[in-house]
Design an enzyme around this catalytic site. Structure first.
Site: not given
Ligand code: GLU
Length: 349
Positions: A33, A46, A112-113, A185, A306
Site C-alpha cells: 500500500t 486501490y 502490511t499483510d 498485524k 494440556e
Molecule cells: N494487501 C497489500 C499488501 O499487503 C496491501 C495492504 C498493505 O500494504 O497495507 O501488500
C-alpha cells in the site's frame, strides 16, 4: 602555540565534517500500500505496489536532510503474494548490502499483510548488527492523510540511529518500533495496526528521534544459527486452522504432498480436536514434524501442558503465532529433523 592551534582546527574540522556526514541508508522496495494508488482521495480502494521507489522518495524530500538514500526495486507486489523465493532474494541482498562498509542501515518498503512474516524470516537469516527496518502504510499514497510518507521518514530515522544497532530486524509503523519476533498485524484497516501484544513495542520514533524502552531477549541476526545463503528453496510447511467439528479430511492431504512440517493453529493452549488428533499422530509416524500453535492472539502455547508433547513428539510454538511458527519450522528443518532440537529452537528464537 602553533601546534595547539593546529590541533584545535583539526578537531573543529572533524566536528563540521561529522555534522555534514549523513548516514547511508539503502532502501529495498517490494510494493504494498505504501506504493499504492487509488482513483480517489477519500476511498481506500486501490492497487498495491504501483509507485516506484524514486517517486516514493520524491514525496518525502525531508528524508534527504537526514540521510543519503539510495534505493532499488526488488519486486512490486502486494504482500499477500509473498513467497519463500522473494524472502530468499531479500535475505541474500540484505546480507550483501550489510557487508558493505558504506551502508549504515537498510529499509524495506513492504505491504502490511505479511510484513510480520518477512520481518521474522529476515531477523532469523540476516547476519548483521546494522539496522534493518521494515515499513509500509495502511493508506495508499493518494489517500487523505496517507500514512506512508511519515512512516517512510520515520523508518529512515530508525535505520540511521546508532541506538538501533543490534536490535534485530524491526518494523517501524505509526510511531512504534516493534521487534520481528513479537510484532503482529492486529487490525485490518486501522493505521495503528502493528503491535506486540505479548511483550509491547521496543520503542518509539517521534519528531525525528528514536527512543528505546526495551530489547528483545530472543535470538536473532548475528546470534541466529540459520543460514540461507546457499539455499534456493525452503522445506515445505503448511498450517491447519482448527475449529469446532473440524474433520480429518482437512489435514489428511498434508500427509502425502511433500509437507515436512505441519503447524496446527489449535484452540486455546494449542489444543487438538479428537477428529484430527490421529492424523497428526500419523504425520509424526511418517517423520513429518507437528508444531502446536494457537489461533488465540496472545499468550504462549506451553510445552506438555494440556497435550503431552513428549509422548507424541509434538513441538509447542511458545509465543509464536502460526504464521511465524511456520517460518521457524521451515528454517529448523534446514538443520535437523529431531523434534527435541526443534523444540529448543522454539524456546530460544
Ligand atoms: N494487501 C497489500 C499488501 O499487503 C496491501 C495492504 C498493505 O500494504 O497495507 O501488500
Amino acid at each position: 602555540m602553533v601546534r595547539r592551534l593546529f590541533l584545535m582546527m583539526t578537531v573543529w574540522c572533524a566536528v563540521i565534517t561529522g555534522w555534514a556526514q549523513k548516514p547511508n541508508i539503502h532502501i529495498l522496495a517490494t510494493g504494498g500500500t505504501i506504493a499504492g494508488t487509488g482513483a480517489s482521495s477519500t476511498q481506500t480502494n486501490y492497487t498495491a505496489g504501483q509507485v516506484a521507489i524514486g517517486t516514493l522518495l520524491d514525496a518525502v524530500p525531508e528524508i534527504s536532510e537526514i540521510a543519503q538514500v539510495t534505493g532499488e526495486q526488488v519486486v512490486r507486489i502486494g504482500s499477500q503474494d509473498m513467497t519463500d523465493e522473494v524472502w530468499l532474494i531479500l535475505a541474500k541482498r540484505i546480507q550483501e548490502l550489510a557487508e558493505q562498509d558504506e551502508v549504515d542501515g537498510i529499509v524495506i518498503t513492504h505491504g502490511t499483510d505479511t510484513m510480520e512474516e518477512t520481518a521474522y524470516f529476515l531477523t532469523l537469516t540476516v547476519k548483521t548488527g546494522k539496522p534493518v527496518v521494515l515499513v509500509g502504510a495502511m493508506r495508499p499514497s493518494t489517500a487523505l492523510s496517507a500514512d506512508g510518507p511519515l512512516n517512510l521518514y520515520d523508518a529512515v530515522v530508525v535505520a540511521s540511529a546508532p541506538e538501533s544497532k543490534g536490535k534485530g530486524v524491526v518494523v517501524a509503523m505509526n510511531g512504534l518500533i516493534l521487534d520481528a519476533h513479537s510484532v503482529v498485524k492486529m487490525n485490518t484497516t486501522n493505521v495503528q495496526t502493528f503491535q506486540s501484544p505479548n511483550s509491547g513495542a521496543l520503542g518509539t520514533v517521534y519528531n525525528g528521534k528514536v527512543h528505546y524502552d526495551q530489547v528483545s531477549l530472543k535470538k536473532h541476526t548475528t546470534f541466529s544459527v540459520f543460514d540461507v545463503t546457499t539455499l534456493d528453496t525452503l522445506p515445505k510447511v503448511g498450517i491447519v486452522y482448527s475449529y469446532s467439528n473440524i474433520e480429518a479430511d482437512m489435514v489428511e492431504p498434508m500427509l502425502n504432498n511433500g509437507y515436512r512440517g505441519i503447524v496446527h493453529a489449535g484452540v486455546g493452549n494449542g489444543n487438538i480436536h479428537t477428529h484430527i488428533f490421529p492424523v497428526l499422530e500419523q504425520a509424526r509416524a511418517k517423520g513429518i514434524q507437528v508444531v502446536r500453535a494457537s489461533r488465540v492472539p496472545t499468550g504462549p502455547v506451553t510445552l506438555d501442558a494440556e497435550v503431552d508433547d513428549d509422548r507424541y513428539g509434538f513441538i509447542a510454538s511458545q509465543e509464536l503465532n502460526p504464521q511465524k511458527a511456520r517460518i521457524l519450522l521451515m528454517l529448523a528443518l534446514t538443520r535437523t529433523n529431531d523434534y527435541r532440537r526443534i523444540q529448543q529452537y522454539f524456546n530460544e528464537y
